[in-house]
Each structure stands twice: as structure tokens, then as C-alpha cells.
Design a protein around this motif. Structure first.
Motif, PDB file in Angstrom:
ATOM      1  N   PRO A 188       0.818  -1.226   0.000  1.00 13.56           N
ATOM      2  CA  PRO A 188       0.000   0.000   0.000  1.00 13.56           C
ATOM      3  C   PRO A 188       0.847   1.270   0.000  1.00 13.56           C
ATOM      4  O   PRO A 188       0.422   2.303  -0.517  1.00 13.56           O
ATOM      5  CB  PRO A 188      -0.825  -0.136   1.287  1.00 13.56           C
ATOM      6  N   SER A 189       2.074   1.231   0.593  1.00 14.60           N
ATOM      7  CA  SER A 189       2.923   2.416   0.626  1.00 14.60           C
ATOM      8  C   SER A 189       3.378   2.822  -0.766  1.00 14.60           C
ATOM      9  O   SER A 189       3.721   3.984  -1.011  1.00 14.60           O
ATOM     10  CB  SER A 189       4.153   2.164   1.522  1.00 14.60           C
ATOM     11  N   PHE A 190       3.377   1.863  -1.718  1.00 15.90           N
ATOM     12  CA  PHE A 190       3.780   2.149  -3.081  1.00 15.90           C
ATOM     13  C   PHE A 190       2.583   2.159  -4.040  1.00 15.90           C
ATOM     14  O   PHE A 190       2.756   2.019  -5.254  1.00 15.90           O
ATOM     15  CB  PHE A 190       4.816   1.117  -3.558  1.00 15.90           C
ATOM     16  N   GLY A 191       1.375   2.291  -3.475  1.00 17.39           N
ATOM     17  CA  GLY A 191       0.174   2.412  -4.289  1.00 17.39           C
ATOM     18  C   GLY A 191      -0.337   1.114  -4.847  1.00 17.39           C
ATOM     19  O   GLY A 191      -1.172   1.122  -5.758  1.00 17.39           O
ATOM     20  N   ILE A 192       0.112  -0.030  -4.344  1.00 14.50           N
ATOM     21  CA  ILE A 192      -0.354  -1.333  -4.826  1.00 14.50           C
ATOM     22  C   ILE A 192      -1.502  -1.783  -3.934  1.00 14.50           C
ATOM     23  O   ILE A 192      -1.316  -2.024  -2.735  1.00 14.50           O
ATOM     24  CB  ILE A 192       0.781  -2.367  -4.804  1.00 14.50           C
ATOM     25  N   SER A 193      -2.701  -1.883  -4.501  1.00 13.73           N
ATOM     26  CA  SER A 193      -3.894  -2.194  -3.719  1.00 13.73           C
ATOM     27  C   SER A 193      -4.148  -3.702  -3.726  1.00 13.73           C
ATOM     28  O   SER A 193      -5.057  -4.203  -4.376  1.00 13.73           O
ATOM     29  CB  SER A 193      -5.112  -1.441  -4.284  1.00 13.73           C
ATOM     30  N   TRP A 194      -3.283  -4.426  -3.007  1.00 11.12           N
ATOM     31  CA  TRP A 194      -3.436  -5.871  -2.873  1.00 11.12           C
ATOM     32  C   TRP A 194      -3.661  -6.219  -1.409  1.00 11.12           C
ATOM     33  O   TRP A 194      -3.081  -5.597  -0.512  1.00 11.12           O
ATOM     34  CB  TRP A 194      -2.179  -6.597  -3.357  1.00 11.12           C
ATOM     35  N   PHE A 195      -4.483  -7.230  -1.207  1.00 12.13           N
ATOM     36  CA  PHE A 195      -4.697  -7.665   0.166  1.00 12.13           C
ATOM     37  C   PHE A 195      -3.437  -8.404   0.651  1.00 12.13           C
ATOM     38  O   PHE A 195      -2.937  -9.279  -0.056  1.00 12.13           O
ATOM     39  CB  PHE A 195      -5.911  -8.596   0.270  1.00 12.13           C
ATOM     40  N   PRO A 196      -2.931  -8.067   1.831  1.00  9.97           N
ATOM     41  CA  PRO A 196      -1.662  -8.680   2.297  1.00  9.97           C
ATOM     42  C   PRO A 196      -1.867 -10.109   2.800  1.00  9.97           C
ATOM     43  O   PRO A 196      -1.695 -10.398   3.997  1.00  9.97           O
ATOM     44  CB  PRO A 196      -1.228  -7.736   3.414  1.00  9.97           C
ATOM     45  N   TYR A 197      -2.242 -10.992   1.891  1.00  8.32           N
ATOM     46  CA  TYR A 197      -2.451 -12.382   2.300  1.00  8.32           C
ATOM     47  C   TYR A 197      -1.214 -13.012   2.968  1.00  8.32           C
ATOM     48  O   TYR A 197      -1.357 -13.746   3.950  1.00  8.32           O
ATOM     49  CB  TYR A 197      -2.878 -13.219   1.087  1.00  8.32           C
ATOM     50  N   PRO A 198       0.004 -12.795   2.455  1.00  9.24           N
ATOM     51  CA  PRO A 198       1.160 -13.447   3.102  1.00  9.24           C
ATOM     52  C   PRO A 198       1.296 -13.115   4.591  1.00  9.24           C
ATOM     53  O   PRO A 198       1.784 -13.935   5.367  1.00  9.24           O
ATOM     54  CB  PRO A 198       2.358 -12.915   2.304  1.00  9.24           C
ATOM     55  N   MET A 199       0.840 -11.889   4.992  1.00  8.71           N
ATOM     56  CA  MET A 199       0.988 -11.504   6.394  1.00  8.71           C
ATOM     57  C   MET A 199       0.130 -12.352   7.324  1.00  8.71           C
ATOM     58  O   MET A 199       0.353 -12.375   8.540  1.00  8.71           O
ATOM     59  CB  MET A 199       0.655 -10.026   6.580  1.00  8.71           C
ATOM     60  N   LEU A 200      -0.849 -13.060   6.780  1.00  5.74           N
ATOM     61  CA  LEU A 200      -1.678 -13.929   7.614  1.00  5.74           C
ATOM     62  C   LEU A 200      -0.859 -15.078   8.206  1.00  5.74           C
ATOM     63  O   LEU A 200      -1.248 -15.675   9.213  1.00  5.74           O
ATOM     64  CB  LEU A 200      -2.841 -14.488   6.799  1.00  5.74           C
ATOM     65  N   LEU A 201       0.277 -15.381   7.576  1.00  2.00           N
ATOM     66  CA  LEU A 201       1.117 -16.483   8.051  1.00  2.00           C
ATOM     67  C   LEU A 201       2.282 -16.015   8.920  1.00  2.00           C
ATOM     68  O   LEU A 201       3.201 -16.790   9.202  1.00  2.00           O
ATOM     69  CB  LEU A 201       1.666 -17.273   6.854  1.00  2.00           C
TER      70      LEU A 201
END
Length: 631
Positions: A188-201
Motif C-alpha cells: 500500500p505504501s507504493f500504491g499497490i492495492s493488494w490484500f496482504p495475504y502473506p501476512m496472515l502467516l
């Protein structure tokens, strides 16, 4: 889901930090790793705080992230530089650790001051952290310290070996996993609107990191990891099974089951799995007591058995300790019948017994008289017998090593004693020569008595020098009859009839001086007894065979006592008055050096017979070649 994952990561971080501090003691590297876990817990909890509406507090907590890699750098330096071999470069880097902490605090304070972070809403989250343009310095510094820490680990991997090298390799692998998970944080800091799925792990990163560090230092953690991985695998299997049930249940007529949401089925099943994990150990112990009543085996009992059996130093003590331990455990007298002990020990008539025996494949046990014992008592006996058999093998190897060490020390002592004897023999000849010269002015009778005793002492010194020193053999063609005849001619044969039955053609490849010494000892020994024997006779025969010569020295003197037969050729064994006890020992040593054998025979027509078997030629043709030394 994101909030739950961050909360779980925070809880894991706190628990891991507490556990590390509890197990660390004075290990400063684990204390630094505990600091890393605390900072990761704070960082993850900052996201949870932001979700709860406390955005400013959450931002401050997340902006403290430079302290995370700083603690990890501190840990990496201590971990890699521990042990006997210190690295000067790491020593210098360790002295800079306080400056790293000071710089990290300064970066955190500056990030708070300039507002390096902000909160935005995304299509997937209502509040998510992003770096402002001024906060990129915070991110760059954090990445730099992280790279430096992993660089220290790679340096350690290059320098170390064994378990430490394996730990470092595992940490680097986990670090790559953590980098993959954390990458989605900056999208998100670089304007990429992706859900942070990897952070779930993220919870797995911290747990795997700590496990990679301590699995070779704290072995008990491996058992915990084994159970945790088992239950995690069961949970994944359960998830797959629930997914299949959700799809198939409607098609096979179970409409009510298909209407239940999949997440509820999975949650209920997970709850059942957790309950099963909690009650597994108590139920396992309860079932064991029902099936094996009276058996109360646990790790404490096994450790006690193992430690007490390891302290035993001899077989009788092992049996005594084993009987005491097992009898105390089952509250019934038990006998242990060990194969290596006496027959009387094996014939014990106790109702219960363990018979331990040795075979080519190792130690084995058999339960004797346990048919009427309870299942619990029999199980206890089988476990103990297995442990006892292992202890028998350990004690056997321990005693064998001790015997080998004693033999080595005895041989070393004999070598030292031989050297000492040779040195003393050399030193004794000087005072003997002085006594001989001083006796010239004594009366004739006194001088003859002194000369007789001096000859005896000189003979003893010569024998000691021959027996204690090395034998240097000078091989040459040696006519046997001429050599033996010259010795007999020089000997005092008064009153003794002798016969030489040796063909003139018999010739040996041997050392003539050493061979002469053999026959001097044998003939002198025989004559010393024959002079006091009526009609004393000495007969020396030789027979030439293809590759060897058989020589027999007979005499009709008194026969040798049966008690001396086994020790006849050992040093200091003699029935001869005035003898040194080294004559036959020297004879055997010289004969052995020539590759021959000597023995005393009692199956001939003569009371005393010594038989020598000497090779006609040396082991390798030494004729005309330099001397051959044998120790």
C-alpha cells in the motif's frame, strides 16, 4: 482475518519471549532473540490497535520497527561468535552494538517527530499502515540492519561446522520466508492495492525462527515441535475433509448438513480436535492403567533406572542394583540370572526371574516364571529387561576398554623395566671388576671363592642384558655339529657320559653366536643336574627335514615338576642352585627370533627332553645381507 492473524502473532511473540527468557539463563544471545520477539509482538499489535480505531498509537508502534532487526543483529553477532574461536571482525562489530541501538532509537524518534507513517483505508481493510515520503528513511534503515544481520549469519555459516552451521542455514531459510511474508506489508505504501495475504502467516515466521535457533541447543523443543506438527497436519487434513463434506453432502441427500456453513463445520471440528489434544495424555494414562494395572512407568522412573545402571562398574554390582530396582518397582522379589556369572548364580529358585544371555548378535533377555504375573508387572519387567540388556552391553564394552588400557600400561611398564634392567646391569659390571682386581691380594681359598661368586654375578648380568635388550641377528651358514661339539668340549663334563648324534651335513642359516648361547644354556642346565646323578648321560640328536631341523637335547637327570610345565620358559623360574632363572627364557627368545619353536617333551624315553625346531633358512634370505634387528 488480518486482525486475528496480527493478534495471534502478537500473542506468539510475547509467549516466545517469555519462554526464551526462562530458558536463556545467562545466554545473552537468547536474551537478544527474546528482545526481537517482543518487538515483533509490538509491531504486530500496532496493526490490531489501528483496526480498533487508535490509529496514532498503532502508527507509533509500527514505526518502532527498526528496533526489530537491531535486536536480531545483536543476536546474530552473539550466536555466530560464541564458542572457543572468536572472530576479530565480529568482536569489533559487537563493540558497535550500543551504537546500533542508539541509532535505531534516534530513527524511531525522528520518525515519530516528522510523521513518517499514516493510516489509509483499502478495499479490504478499514485502516492500514503506509509510509509517507519522509518515512522511507525508516524503511531503508530497517532493511539495511536486517541485511547486515543476515550477512553476519552467512559469515557464520562459512566459518562454522556441525550443528551450528545447520542452525544458521535453517535461520537463513526462515529469514527468506519472513521476507516473503513481510513484502506485502509495503505494497500500500507504493500504491499497490493488494490484500496482504502473506501476512496472515506471520505467526509461523517467529515460531520457525526460534525453532531453527534452539532445536540443536534445547533438545526438548524437538519433541514439542513433533507434536505441534502432528496436530497441525491433522488440522489441515480436517480442513480438507470438511471441504469435501460440504460439497458432497447435498448430492447424497444430507441437505441439512450441506446447509451448514463450511466455516462452522470447520470451527466445530477444530474445537473437537483441540479438546482431543487436551484430553489425549490423561486418557492415555487412564487406559494404560486399565490395561496394565500396577504399572507406573514414566520418564522419571526410566531416568532413575538408566542413571543408576550406568554408574555400575562390575557384573555382580550390576545384578545387585538391577534386582533392587526392579523388585522395588513391582513390589516383588525378582532374581536376575546373568550368563557371565557363576552357575550357582544362575540356579536361583525365585518365582520371578530375568535371564540375561549373550550371543553373537548382542545381549538378550527371557522372562522366567512370569506367566501368572499381572500385565502391568510383565510390561514393567520387559521394559526394565530391555534397558538392563543395553546396560550389559555398555558395561561389557567399558570393561573391555579398561582391560585394554591396563594391558597397555603393563606392556609400557615392562618396556620401562627392561630398559632399567639393562642400565643397572651395565652399571653393576664396574663394581664387579673392582672387586675382582681387589681380590688378587687375598688368600688363595678366599680368592677362589670370590672368583666363583663373581662369575656367577657376571653370568646373571649377561643374562639380564640379553633378556632385556634387543636381539641383533647376523645370519650366516652355520654347521650344527661343529658348533655343538665345540660347546661340549669347553664344558665341564667330568663324570657325565655324552653323545652327539648330529650329521656333519646339517647346516642352518642362523646367527652362530646366538645359537651358541642357546646350546650353552641348555647344556649347562643339563650338566648342573647330571653331575649329581649316578651314570649321568647327555644326548643331543638332530634330524634334517625339508625346510627345518629338529634338535632334541636329552638327559637322564631328575624330571621336571609338573607344576613348572606351564611356566618353564618364563623369566625367573628355576630349580637350579645358583641359576638366574633367565636361561630358558633367553633360549626361547633367541629361538623365536630365528622363527623356530622350543618345547619340553615328556613323551620320550628320557626323563628330560628339550626339542628345538629351527628353520633351515631365514624368513627372507639373509645370507650375505646386513643384520636383521628384532625387538
Amino acid at each position: 482475518m488480518f486482525e486475528i492473524a496480527m493478534l495471534v502473532s502478537s500473542v506468539c511473540g510475547v509467549l516466545v519471549a517469555i519462554w526464551l527468557l526462562w530458558r536463556a539463563g545467562k545466554q545473552s544471545d537468547l536474551q537478544a532473540l527474546a528482545g526481537f520477539a517482543i518487538m515483533m509482538a509490538i509491531w504486530c499489535f500496532g496493526h490490531v490497535v489501528m483496526f480498533q480505531g487508535f490509529e496514532r498509537v498503532g502508527i507509533y508502534m509500527i514505526l518502532a520497527n527498526p528496533l526489530m532487526p537491531t535486536f536480531f543483529l545483536h543476536f546474530a553477532i552473539l550466536f555466530v561468535n560464541s564458542g572457543t574461536a572468536k572472530e576479530p571482525m565480529l568482536d569489533r562489530l559487537y563493540k558497535m552494538v550500543p551504537w546500533f541501538y542508539l541509532t535505531s532509537f534516534a530513527v524511531v524518534l525522528q520518525s515519530w517527530w516528522i510523521g513518517a507513517g499514516d493510516a489509509i483505508s483499502t478495499p479490504y481493510t478499514k485502516a492500514f499502515f503506509v509510509f509517507t515520503h519522509a518515512g522511507l528513511w525508516n524503511l531503508v534503515y530497517t532493511v539495511f540492519i536486517g541485511v547486515l544481520a543476515h550477512g553476519v549469519l552467512m559469515f557464520g555459516w562459512y566459518r562454522h561446522a556441525g550443528n551450528k552451521k545447520r542452525s544458521i542455514l535453517a535461520m537463513c531459510g526462515v529469514g527468506a520466508w519472513g521476507l516473503l511474508l513481510a513484502t506485502s506489508f509495503v505494497f500500500p505504501s507504493f500504491g499497490i492495492s493488494w490484500f496482504p495475504y502473506p501476512m496472515l502467516l506471520l505467526p509461523t515466521y517467529l515460531l520457525l525462527l526460534v525453532y531453527a535457533v534452539v532445536r540443536y541447543q534445547i533438545l526438548s523443543v524437538n519433541a514439542f515441535a513433533n507434536r505441534a506438527l502432528l496436530w497441525f497436519a491433522m488440522m489441515m487434513v480436517l480442513l480438507c475433509v470438511i471441504a469435501v463434506i460440504s460439497v458432497v453432502s447435498g448430492r447424497i441427500g444430507l441437505q441439512a448438513l450441506s446447509n451448514v456453513p463450511s466455516w462452522q463445520l470447520w470451527l466445530y471440528s477444530l474445537l473437537i480436535l483441540v479438546v482431543a489434544a487436551l484430553v489425549y495424555q490423561p486418557l492415555s494414562r487412564l487406559v494404560a492403567r486399565l490395561i496394565y494395572p500396577g504399572a507406573s512407568l514414566n520418564e522419571t522412573v526410566l531416568d532413575t533406572w538408566s542413571s543408576q545402571l550406568k554408574e555400575v562398574k562390575e557384573w555382580s554390582e550390576l545384578v545387585e542394583v538391577g534386582e533392587c530396582l526392579l523388585s522395588k518397582q513391582i513390589r516383588h522379589k525378582v532374581a536376575i540370572q546373568l550368563q557371565s556369572l557363576t552357575t550357582a548364580d544362575e540356579d536361583k529358585t525365585n518365582a520371578l526371574a530375568l535371564r540375561i544371555s549373550r550371543s553373537d548378535s548382542g545381549w538378550h533377555f527371557v522372562l522366567v516364571g512370569w506367566n501368572d504375573a499381572s500385565p502391568g508387572m510383565r510390561l514393567t519387567a520387559e521394559v526394565f529387561a530391555s534397558l538392563f540388556s543395553t546396560s550389559c552391553g555398555l558395561l561389557e564394552r567399558s570393561l573391555a576398554l579398561a582391560a585394554a588400557e591396563r594391558k597397555r600400561l603393563d606392556e609400557q611398564h615392562l618396556v620401562e623395566l627392561g630398559s632399567l634392567s639393562a642400565a643397572m646391569a651395565h652399571e653393576l659390571r664396574n663394581p664387579l671388576n673392582i672387586i675382582a682386581m681387589a681380590s688378587y691380594d687375598a688368600p688363595v681359598e678366599t680368592r677362589q671363592h670370590i672368583q666363583t661368586q663373581l662369575k656367577r654375578a657376571d653370568r646373571l648380568v649377561s643374562d639380564m642384558l640379553v633378556y632385556s635388550g634387543g636381539l641383533s641377528l647376523q645370519f650366516s651358514a652355520t654347521p650344527l655339529r661343529a658348533l655343538v661339539a665345540s660347546i661340549v668340549a669347553q664344558s665341564n663334563t667330568e663324570g657325565v657320559e655324552y653323545e652327539l648324534n648330529i650329521d656333519d651335513s646339517i647346516e642352518l642359516e642362523a646367527d652362530p653366536q646366538r645359537l651358541q648361547q642357546v646350546f650353552i644354556n641348555l647344556i649347562d642346565n643339563a650338566l648342573s643336574f647330571l653331575r649329581n646323578t649316578p651314570e649321568g648321560k647327555l644326548c643331543i640328536k638332530a634330524e634334517q627335514q625339508t625346510q627345518q631341523v629338529v634338535i632334541q637335547v636329552h638327559n637322564n637327570g631328575p624330571s621336571i615338576d609338573a607344576s613348572l610345565q606351564d611356566v618353564l620358559f618364563q623369566p625367573f623360574v628355576s630349580k637350579r642352585a645358583g641359576g638366574s632363572g633367565l636361561g630358558l627364557a633367553i633360549v626361547r627368545r633367541i629361538v623365536d627370533a630365528h622363527g623356530g619353536t622350543i618345547r619340553h617333551r615328556v613323551d620320550t624315553a628320557w626323563p628330560v627332553t628339550f626339542e628345538l625346531i629351527l628353520p633351515r633358512y631365514s624368513a627372507s634370505s639373509h645370507l650375505g645381507k646386513p643384520a636383521h634387528d628384532t625387538e
